[in-house]
Design an enzyme around this catalytic site. Structure first.
Site, PDB file in Angstrom:
ATOM      1  N   THR A   1       1.130  -1.138  -0.224  1.00 22.60           N
ATOM      2  CA  THR A   1      -0.080   0.147   0.341  1.00 22.60           C
ATOM      3  C   THR A   1       0.673   0.661   0.325  1.00 22.60           C
ATOM      4  O   THR A   1       0.771   2.391  -0.602  1.00 22.60           O
ATOM      5  CB  THR A   1      -0.807   0.131   1.188  1.00 22.60           C
ATOM      6  OG1 THR A   1      -2.058  -0.683   1.051  1.00 22.60           O
ATOM      7  CG2 THR A   1      -1.398   1.445   1.503  1.00 22.60           C
TER       8      THR A   1
ATOM      9  N   ASN B   1      -6.892  -9.838  -7.330  1.00 28.90           N
ATOM     10  CA  ASN B   1      -6.498 -10.292  -6.275  1.00 28.90           C
ATOM     11  C   ASN B   1      -7.730 -10.663  -5.393  1.00 28.90           C
ATOM     12  O   ASN B   1      -7.869 -11.784  -4.855  1.00 28.90           O
ATOM     13  CB  ASN B   1      -6.148  -9.102  -4.731  1.00 28.90           C
ATOM     14  CG  ASN B   1      -7.338  -8.058  -4.915  1.00 28.90           C
ATOM     15  OD1 ASN B   1      -7.811  -7.353  -5.923  1.00 28.90           O
ATOM     16  ND2 ASN B   1      -7.678  -8.212  -3.747  1.00 28.90           N
TER      17      ASN B   1
ATOM     18  N   GLN C   1       0.702 -10.251  -5.886  1.00 30.29           N
ATOM     19  CA  GLN C   1      -0.572 -11.064  -6.436  1.00 30.29           C
ATOM     20  C   GLN C   1       0.523 -12.705  -7.088  1.00 30.29           C
ATOM     21  O   GLN C   1       0.448 -13.337  -7.728  1.00 30.29           O
ATOM     22  CB  GLN C   1      -1.739 -11.271  -6.606  1.00 30.29           C
ATOM     23  CG  GLN C   1      -2.730 -10.555  -6.033  1.00 30.29           C
ATOM     24  CD  GLN C   1      -2.992 -11.228  -4.799  1.00 30.29           C
ATOM     25  OE1 GLN C   1      -2.590 -12.766  -4.802  1.00 30.29           O
ATOM     26  NE2 GLN C   1      -3.650 -10.834  -3.609  1.00 30.29           N
TER      27      GLN C   1
ATOM     28  N   SER D   1       5.179  -7.110  -2.186  1.00 32.41           N
ATOM     29  CA  SER D   1       4.699  -7.426  -0.910  1.00 32.41           C
ATOM     30  C   SER D   1       4.897  -8.218   0.001  1.00 32.41           C
ATOM     31  O   SER D   1       4.944  -9.595  -1.095  1.00 32.41           O
ATOM     32  CB  SER D   1       3.412  -7.110  -0.634  1.00 32.41           C
ATOM     33  OG  SER D   1       2.599  -7.124   1.086  1.00 32.41           O
TER      34      SER D   1
ATOM     35  N   HIS E   1       4.209 -10.908   2.242  1.00 35.68           N
ATOM     36  CA  HIS E   1       2.917 -11.421   3.727  1.00 35.68           C
ATOM     37  C   HIS E   1       2.444 -12.472   2.428  1.00 35.68           C
ATOM     38  O   HIS E   1       1.589 -12.869   2.682  1.00 35.68           O
ATOM     39  CB  HIS E   1       2.277 -10.985   3.867  1.00 35.68           C
ATOM     40  CG  HIS E   1       0.894 -10.159   3.953  1.00 35.68           C
ATOM     41  ND1 HIS E   1       0.423 -10.828   3.630  1.00 35.68           N
ATOM     42  CD2 HIS E   1       0.863  -8.746   4.064  1.00 35.68           C
ATOM     43  CE1 HIS E   1      -0.188  -9.531   3.392  1.00 35.68           C
ATOM     44  NE2 HIS E   1       0.054  -8.793   3.172  1.00 35.68           N
TER      45      HIS E   1
ATOM     46  N   THR F   1      13.490   4.238   9.658  1.00 33.51           N
ATOM     47  CA  THR F   1      14.851   2.902   9.778  1.00 33.51           C
ATOM     48  C   THR F   1      13.757   1.256   9.809  1.00 33.51           C
ATOM     49  O   THR F   1      12.701   1.810  10.280  1.00 33.51           O
ATOM     50  CB  THR F   1      14.711   2.799  11.541  1.00 33.51           C
ATOM     51  OG1 THR F   1      15.412   4.134  12.110  1.00 33.51           O
ATOM     52  CG2 THR F   1      16.044   2.264  12.291  1.00 33.51           C
TER      53      THR F   1
ATOM     54  N   CYS G   1      -8.954  -6.355   2.418  1.00 30.33           N
ATOM     55  CA  CYS G   1      -9.326  -4.719   2.247  1.00 30.33           C
ATOM     56  C   CYS G   1     -10.655  -4.526   2.404  1.00 30.33           C
ATOM     57  O   CYS G   1     -11.201  -3.664   3.715  1.00 30.33           O
ATOM     58  CB  CYS G   1      -7.883  -4.315   2.354  1.00 30.33           C
ATOM     59  SG  CYS G   1      -6.492  -4.503   1.789  1.00 30.33           S
TER      60      CYS G   1
END
Length: 364
Positions: A69, A142, A170, A187, A189, A225, A307
């Site tokens: 995102t 997705n 995806q 992403s 995950h 960081t 989402c």
């Protein structure tokens, strides 16, 4: 519990966990510090960056973010001013961002899709012109799993002098990412890595403005960081996607063929051929998907994008295909992958079919 929601998130690979543990427990130094411990942590980040980049186009830089995102927001909001063209079935991370820019005066066009979920290329050719500065499309949807013609859209963008951004969340590691992309968002995950880390790949020579200002980390494009542990887990997950690519492909294809047989009484939403086989969006007339989800509590599946869960609104993706509100609400998404067992899929299908029959749902 049988887990069939791989599009929402994937199980963490044991190898990724093992790579992360010492960086969380012992090697805790700030990777932006100049001392020896900091440099050691930074080295772990760079190993991960290189590994992740092996599944991306060449000739670019990889910027770590907190997730896809953020990566999409950096790319969309940081791109040169001008019109934006995207597709009606994009993820909310794209649609909500371009809508926010539209309210500030940017011209935004949402391209329609056909009943198969694939973008209308004639409409794309009409709308992607010299007034457009950015075209955005996801590689694999997705919600319905269709594979969009990303290379063709990128070519249209370049002919018009626009940049092309690919949402490959995806698709990364599962479908080749065309070399013609200018920016790619991914992403961790979604590929058996940890939550809380993603990346934006930017082609050399493409200049975008940062969204977050601060210490100038991540090549000045994303201050803050970094977590070496999250980056390392992402890197190992990416390596496994590359090393296990053929094994995963065969496994998911076999499960996809089995699922099409097990759910033979259901109607498939989206293209039957131009799709990723590990994502099946299925419907039955007269079915209440929310009731089915509540009844089958030992199966983790979804009604659409995680989402948007709980919004009560029919899926914008399914509505874009021309489905009625009733048909959209009677649809479920079944997703599977590397760690799904054949027996699990068979047991889940039996339970879902029985529950649907009890509701009186018939094939659409």
């Amino acid at each position: 519990m049988i887990y069939l929601d791989y599009q929402a998130t994937t199980p963490l690979a044991p190898e990724a966990y093992e790579a992360m543990a010492p960086l969380l427990r012992d090697q805790f130094a700030n990777p932006h510090s100049a001392h020896r411990l900091g440099r050691a942590a930074a080295a772990q980040v760079e190993v991960a960056r290189e590994e992740i980049g092996r599944l991306l186009p060449g000739g670019g830089r990889l910027v770590f973010t907190s997730g896809a995102t953020e990566a999409l927001n950096i790319a969309i909001q940081g791109a040169p001013l001008g019109g934006i063209v995207t597709v009606a079935t994009e993820h909310a991370a794209v649609l909500d961002t371009v809508e926010a820019l539209r309210r500030r005066g940017r011209a935004v066009t949402l391209l329609p899709v056909g009943t198969d979920g694939l973008v209308d290329m004639e409409a794309a050719a009409r709308h992607i012109d010299s007034t457009v500065s950015l075209v955005v499309t996801m590689l694999i949807n997705n919600e319905i799993g269709v594979v969009q013609p990303v290379a063709a859209l990128a070519d249209l963008a370049h002919r018009a002098g626009a940049l092309f951004l690919c949402d490959a969340v995806q698709g990364y590691g599962r479908e080749p990412i065309p070399e013609s992309c200018d920016m790619v968002a991914i992403s961790a995950h979604k590929i058996h890595g940890p939550k809380g880390v993603g990346a934006l790949w930017v082609r050399d020579g493409v200049a975008i403005e940062p969204l977050i200002h601060g210490g100038g980390q991540e090549q000045g494009l994303r201050s803050g960081t970094l977590s070496p542990a999250l980056c390392a887990g992402f890197g190992v997950a990416a390596r496994l996607m590359r090393e296990r690519a053929e094994e995963d492909r065969v496994h998911v294809a076999a499960l996809g063929a089995l699922a099409r047989h097990l759910f033979a009484g259901w109607t498939l939403n989206g293209s039957a051929t131009q799709r990723y086989p590990g994502n099946l969006n299925l419907r039955k007339e007269g079915l209440d998907g929310a009731r089915l989800l509540s009844y089958c509590r030992n199966i983790a599946f979804s009604l659409g994008s995680a989402c948007a869960s709980g919004s009560g609104r029919p899926s914008h993706v399914l509505r874009a295909l021309g489905l009625s509100d009733s048909q959209a609400r009677g649809s479920v998404r079944v997703g599977f992958g590397r760690y799904t067992q054949r027996e699990e899929l068979e047991r889940a299908a039996e339970a879902l079919n029985e529950a649907a029959a009890a509701q009186g749902g018939v094939a659409g």
